[in-house]
Design a protein around this motif. Structure first.
Motif, PDB file in Angstrom:
ATOM      1  N   ASP A   1       0.829  -1.200   0.000  1.00  0.00           N
ATOM      2  CA  ASP A   1       0.000   0.000   0.000  1.00  0.00           C
ATOM      3  C   ASP A   1       0.868   1.257   0.000  1.00  0.00           C
ATOM      4  O   ASP A   1       2.017   1.235   0.434  1.00  0.00           O
ATOM      5  N   GLY A   2       0.295   2.348  -0.479  1.00  0.00           N
ATOM      6  CA  GLY A   2       0.963   3.636  -0.396  1.00  0.00           C
ATOM      7  C   GLY A   2       0.735   4.288   0.959  1.00  0.00           C
ATOM      8  O   GLY A   2      -0.156   3.893   1.718  1.00  0.00           O
ATOM      9  N   ILE A   3       1.541   5.315   1.257  1.00  0.00           N
ATOM     10  CA  ILE A   3       1.446   6.020   2.538  1.00  0.00           C
ATOM     11  C   ILE A   3       1.613   7.516   2.305  1.00  0.00           C
ATOM     12  O   ILE A   3       2.500   7.945   1.569  1.00  0.00           O
ATOM     13  N   LEU A   4       0.776   8.296   2.962  1.00  0.00           N
ATOM     14  CA  LEU A   4       0.904   9.747   3.019  1.00  0.00           C
ATOM     15  C   LEU A   4       0.839  10.141   4.485  1.00  0.00           C
ATOM     16  O   LEU A   4      -0.172   9.910   5.146  1.00  0.00           O
ATOM     17  N   SER A   5       1.916  10.718   4.988  1.00  0.00           N
ATOM     18  CA  SER A   5       1.978  11.116   6.403  1.00  0.00           C
ATOM     19  C   SER A   5       2.387  12.571   6.519  1.00  0.00           C
ATOM     20  O   SER A   5       3.239  13.054   5.757  1.00  0.00           O
ATOM     21  N   GLU A   6       1.804  13.244   7.483  1.00  0.00           N
ATOM     22  CA  GLU A   6       2.197  14.633   7.727  1.00  0.00           C
ATOM     23  C   GLU A   6       3.677  14.751   8.045  1.00  0.00           C
ATOM     24  O   GLU A   6       4.319  15.742   7.688  1.00  0.00           O
ATOM     25  N   GLU A   7       4.236  13.746   8.703  1.00  0.00           N
ATOM     26  CA  GLU A   7       5.594  13.848   9.204  1.00  0.00           C
ATOM     27  C   GLU A   7       6.639  13.209   8.292  1.00  0.00           C
ATOM     28  O   GLU A   7       7.783  13.038   8.698  1.00  0.00           O
ATOM     29  N   SER A   8       6.262  12.874   7.060  1.00  0.00           N
ATOM     30  CA  SER A   8       7.206  12.303   6.103  1.00  0.00           C
ATOM     31  C   SER A   8       7.180  13.095   4.808  1.00  0.00           C
ATOM     32  O   SER A   8       6.157  13.692   4.449  1.00  0.00           O
ATOM     33  N   VAL A   9       8.299  13.092   4.104  1.00  0.00           N
ATOM     34  CA  VAL A   9       8.369  13.772   2.816  1.00  0.00           C
ATOM     35  C   VAL A   9       7.431  13.072   1.833  1.00  0.00           C
ATOM     36  O   VAL A   9       7.474  11.852   1.675  1.00  0.00           O
ATOM     37  N   ASP A  10       6.577  13.849   1.193  1.00  0.00           N
ATOM     38  CA  ASP A  10       5.635  13.297   0.225  1.00  0.00           C
ATOM     39  C   ASP A  10       6.351  13.031  -1.099  1.00  0.00           C
ATOM     40  O   ASP A  10       7.226  13.791  -1.504  1.00  0.00           O
ATOM     41  N   THR A  11       5.972  11.950  -1.759  1.00  0.00           N
ATOM     42  CA  THR A  11       6.535  11.610  -3.060  1.00  0.00           C
ATOM     43  C   THR A  11       5.407  11.202  -3.999  1.00  0.00           C
ATOM     44  O   THR A  11       4.349  10.738  -3.553  1.00  0.00           O
ATOM     45  N   PRO A  12       5.601  11.322  -5.320  1.00  0.00           N
ATOM     46  CA  PRO A  12       4.566  10.928  -6.278  1.00  0.00           C
ATOM     47  C   PRO A  12       4.281   9.432  -6.285  1.00  0.00           C
ATOM     48  O   PRO A  12       3.291   9.001  -6.877  1.00  0.00           O
ATOM     49  N   GLU A  13       5.110   8.639  -5.617  1.00  0.00           N
ATOM     50  CA  GLU A  13       4.938   7.183  -5.641  1.00  0.00           C
ATOM     51  C   GLU A  13       3.576   6.762  -5.138  1.00  0.00           C
ATOM     52  O   GLU A  13       2.977   5.808  -5.654  1.00  0.00           O
ATOM     53  N   ARG A  14       3.023   7.484  -4.164  1.00  0.00           N
ATOM     54  CA  ARG A  14       1.721   7.084  -3.616  1.00  0.00           C
ATOM     55  C   ARG A  14       0.609   7.179  -4.658  1.00  0.00           C
ATOM     56  O   ARG A  14      -0.407   6.491  -4.560  1.00  0.00           O
ATOM     57  N   LEU A  15       0.783   8.035  -5.651  1.00  0.00           N
ATOM     58  CA  LEU A  15      -0.254   8.222  -6.657  1.00  0.00           C
ATOM     59  C   LEU A  15      -0.423   6.993  -7.544  1.00  0.00           C
ATOM     60  O   LEU A  15      -1.416   6.886  -8.266  1.00  0.00           O
ATOM     61  N   THR A  16       0.518   6.064  -7.489  1.00  0.00           N
ATOM     62  CA  THR A  16       0.411   4.831  -8.277  1.00  0.00           C
ATOM     63  C   THR A  16      -0.409   3.769  -7.556  1.00  0.00           C
ATOM     64  O   THR A  16      -0.628   2.696  -8.109  1.00  0.00           O
ATOM     65  N   HIS A  17      -0.858   4.059  -6.339  1.00  0.00           N
ATOM     66  CA  HIS A  17      -1.595   3.089  -5.531  1.00  0.00           C
ATOM     67  C   HIS A  17      -3.073   3.466  -5.448  1.00  0.00           C
ATOM     68  O   HIS A  17      -3.409   4.647  -5.317  1.00  0.00           O
ATOM     69  N   LYS A  18      -3.946   2.471  -5.475  1.00  0.00           N
ATOM     70  CA  LYS A  18      -5.365   2.697  -5.201  1.00  0.00           C
ATOM     71  C   LYS A  18      -5.638   2.731  -3.700  1.00  0.00           C
ATOM     72  O   LYS A  18      -6.586   3.372  -3.248  1.00  0.00           O
ATOM     73  N   ARG A  19      -4.801   2.010  -2.957  1.00  0.00           N
ATOM     74  CA  ARG A  19      -4.921   1.959  -1.496  1.00  0.00           C
ATOM     75  C   ARG A  19      -3.782   2.779  -0.892  1.00  0.00           C
ATOM     76  O   ARG A  19      -2.608   2.441  -1.085  1.00  0.00           O
ATOM     77  N   VAL A  20      -4.143   3.827  -0.162  1.00  0.00           N
ATOM     78  CA  VAL A  20      -3.132   4.697   0.441  1.00  0.00           C
ATOM     79  C   VAL A  20      -3.519   5.005   1.885  1.00  0.00           C
ATOM     80  O   VAL A  20      -4.628   5.493   2.150  1.00  0.00           O
ATOM     81  N   TRP A  21      -2.615   4.707   2.793  1.00  0.00           N
ATOM     82  CA  TRP A  21      -2.820   5.039   4.205  1.00  0.00           C
ATOM     83  C   TRP A  21      -2.465   6.505   4.405  1.00  0.00           C
ATOM     84  O   TRP A  21      -1.390   6.958   4.015  1.00  0.00           O
ATOM     85  N   ILE A  22      -3.385   7.257   5.007  1.00  0.00           N
ATOM     86  CA  ILE A  22      -3.208   8.686   5.228  1.00  0.00           C
ATOM     87  C   ILE A  22      -3.221   8.917   6.735  1.00  0.00           C
ATOM     88  O   ILE A  22      -4.233   8.660   7.395  1.00  0.00           O
ATOM     89  N   ILE A  23      -2.103   9.380   7.265  1.00  0.00           N
ATOM     90  CA  ILE A  23      -1.939   9.393   8.723  1.00  0.00           C
ATOM     91  C   ILE A  23      -1.453  10.752   9.235  1.00  0.00           C
ATOM     92  O   ILE A  23      -0.726  11.477   8.566  1.00  0.00           O
ATOM     93  N   ASP A  24      -1.916  11.062  10.411  1.00  0.00           N
ATOM     94  CA  ASP A  24      -1.378  12.169  11.196  1.00  0.00           C
ATOM     95  C   ASP A  24      -0.994  11.570  12.545  1.00  0.00           C
ATOM     96  O   ASP A  24      -1.865  11.296  13.380  1.00  0.00           O
ATOM     97  N   PRO A  25       0.287  11.314  12.749  1.00  0.00           N
ATOM     98  CA  PRO A  25       0.707  10.620  13.976  1.00  0.00           C
ATOM     99  C   PRO A  25       0.361  11.369  15.260  1.00  0.00           C
ATOM    100  O   PRO A  25       0.128  10.752  16.294  1.00  0.00           O
ATOM    101  N   LEU A  26       0.326  12.714  15.176  1.00  0.00           N
ATOM    102  CA  LEU A  26      -0.011  13.520  16.354  1.00  0.00           C
ATOM    103  C   LEU A  26      -0.717  14.773  15.865  1.00  0.00           C
ATOM    104  O   LEU A  26      -0.082  15.755  15.473  1.00  0.00           O
ATOM    105  N   ASP A  27      -2.010  14.730  15.852  1.00  0.00           N
ATOM    106  CA  ASP A  27      -2.825  15.863  15.413  1.00  0.00           C
ATOM    107  C   ASP A  27      -3.117  16.741  16.616  1.00  0.00           C
ATOM    108  O   ASP A  27      -3.824  16.328  17.539  1.00  0.00           O
TER     109      ASP A  27
END
Length: 241
Positions: A55-81
Motif C-alpha cells: 500500500d501507499g502512505i501519506l503522512s504529515e511527518e514524512s516527505v511526500d513523493t509521487p509514488e503514492r499516486l500509483t496506488h489505489k490503497r493509500v494510508w493517510i496518517i497524522d501521527p499527532l494531530d
C-alpha cells in the motif's frame, strides 16, 4: 487482521506511546512535540510497511513523493494531530489512521488518548441527540475562521473553541458539539480519518460547499471541511452562501 482492525490497533497503540512519552516528564515544550511527532511517525510507518507492504502512505511527518499516486490503497496518517495541545498537557489532541481506497475515505480510526477514547469506522457510535439549546459550532481555538462567525450569526449558534481537528470532529460524536466547520487550510491527513469515522456514523462529511472529500490527490491540501448531522448541512451551507 482487517484494515479497520489494523487502523484501530495503530491509533490506540500510538496514543499509548505518546502518553508514555509525555508522562515521563523528560521533555517539554517544542522538544516534546518534536519527539512525539517523530517517534509516533516512525512506529506507524514501520507497522504499516510490515502489515501492508504493497500500500501507499501519506503522512504529515514524512516527505511526500509521487509514488503514492500509483496506488489505489493509500494510508493517510497524522501521527499527532494537535501537537501544541499535546505539549501543553491538554486532552484535545488525536491520532489519525485512515485508508483511502480509490480516493475515498474508506477506513478510519481516531484515538483521543488523553480522553481514553477510540473511534473506528467499523464500529461507529450512535450520534447523540442534539441539545435543546443553541447549536454548538466547533472551531479552532487559535485560528477560528471568519466563516464560523457568519454561520453562528445566521443560526444563533455559539462558538466552541477546541484543539486538534480530530478532537473537534469527534466532539460531534461525543455530543459535546453539533457542527465542526473549518476553512482556511487543512491537509488530507488532518481530516481523512475523522471523515471516515464520521461518514460511517451517518454524519455529513464534505467540503463547505457540499462537494465530496477526495483523497490521494497530487496536491494534498484540502482547505475546508464540514462535519455535522445531515439535517444541519443545508442550513450551514445556506448561511455561507
Amino acid at each position: 487482521m482487517t484494515d479497520a482492525e489494523l487502523a484501530a490497533v495503530l491509533a490506540k497503540s500510538t496514543g499509548e506511546i505518546l502518553l508514555a512519552i509525555r508522562k515521563a516528564g523528560l521533555l517539554h515544550g517544542r522538544s516534546l512535540g518534536i519527539a512525539g511527532d517523530r517517534i509516533a511517525n516512525h512506529y506507524i510507518l514501520d507497522a504499516l510497511r510490515a502489515q501492508r507492504p504493497h500500500d501507499g502512505i501519506l503522512s504529515e511527518e514524512s516527505v511526500d513523493t509521487p509514488e503514492r499516486l500509483t496506488h489505489k490503497r493509500v494510508w493517510i496518517i497524522d501521527p499527532l494531530d494537535g501537537t501544541r495541545e499535546y505539549c501543553e498537557g491538554r486532552a484535545d489532541w488525536a491520532v489519525h489512521i485512515a485508508l483511502s481506497i480509490n480516493g475515498e475515505p474508506a477506513v478510519g480510526a481516531v484515538a483521543l488518548p488523553a480522553q481514553g477514547v477510540l473511534f473506528r469506522s467499523d464500529a461507529p457510535p450512535a450520534v447523540p441527540q442534539a441539545p435543546s439549546g443553541p447549536l454548538r459550532l466547533l472551531v479552532s481555538r487559535t485560528r477560528p475562521p471568519v466563516e464560523a462567525d457568519r454561520v453562528a450569526a445566521a443560526l444563533e449558534a455559539e462558538l466552541v473553541p477546541m484543539g486538534s481537528a480530530g478532537a473537534k470532529a469527534m466532539a460531534v460524536l461525543l455530543g459535546t458539539g453539533d457542527v465542526y466547520l473549518h476553512a482556511g487550510g487543512q491537509y488530507e491527513w488532518d481530516n481523512c480519518a475523522p471523515a471516515a469515522v464520521a461518514l460511517s456514523a451517518g454524519l455529513n462529511a464534505t467540503r463547505l460547499d457540499g462537494a465530496p472529500l477526495e483523497y490521494n490527490r497530487p496536491d494534498p491540501r484540502l482547505p475546508d471541511l464540514l462535519i455535522c448531522p445531515p439535517e444541519l448541512a443545508g442550513p450551514v451551507q445556506a448561511a455561507l452562501a
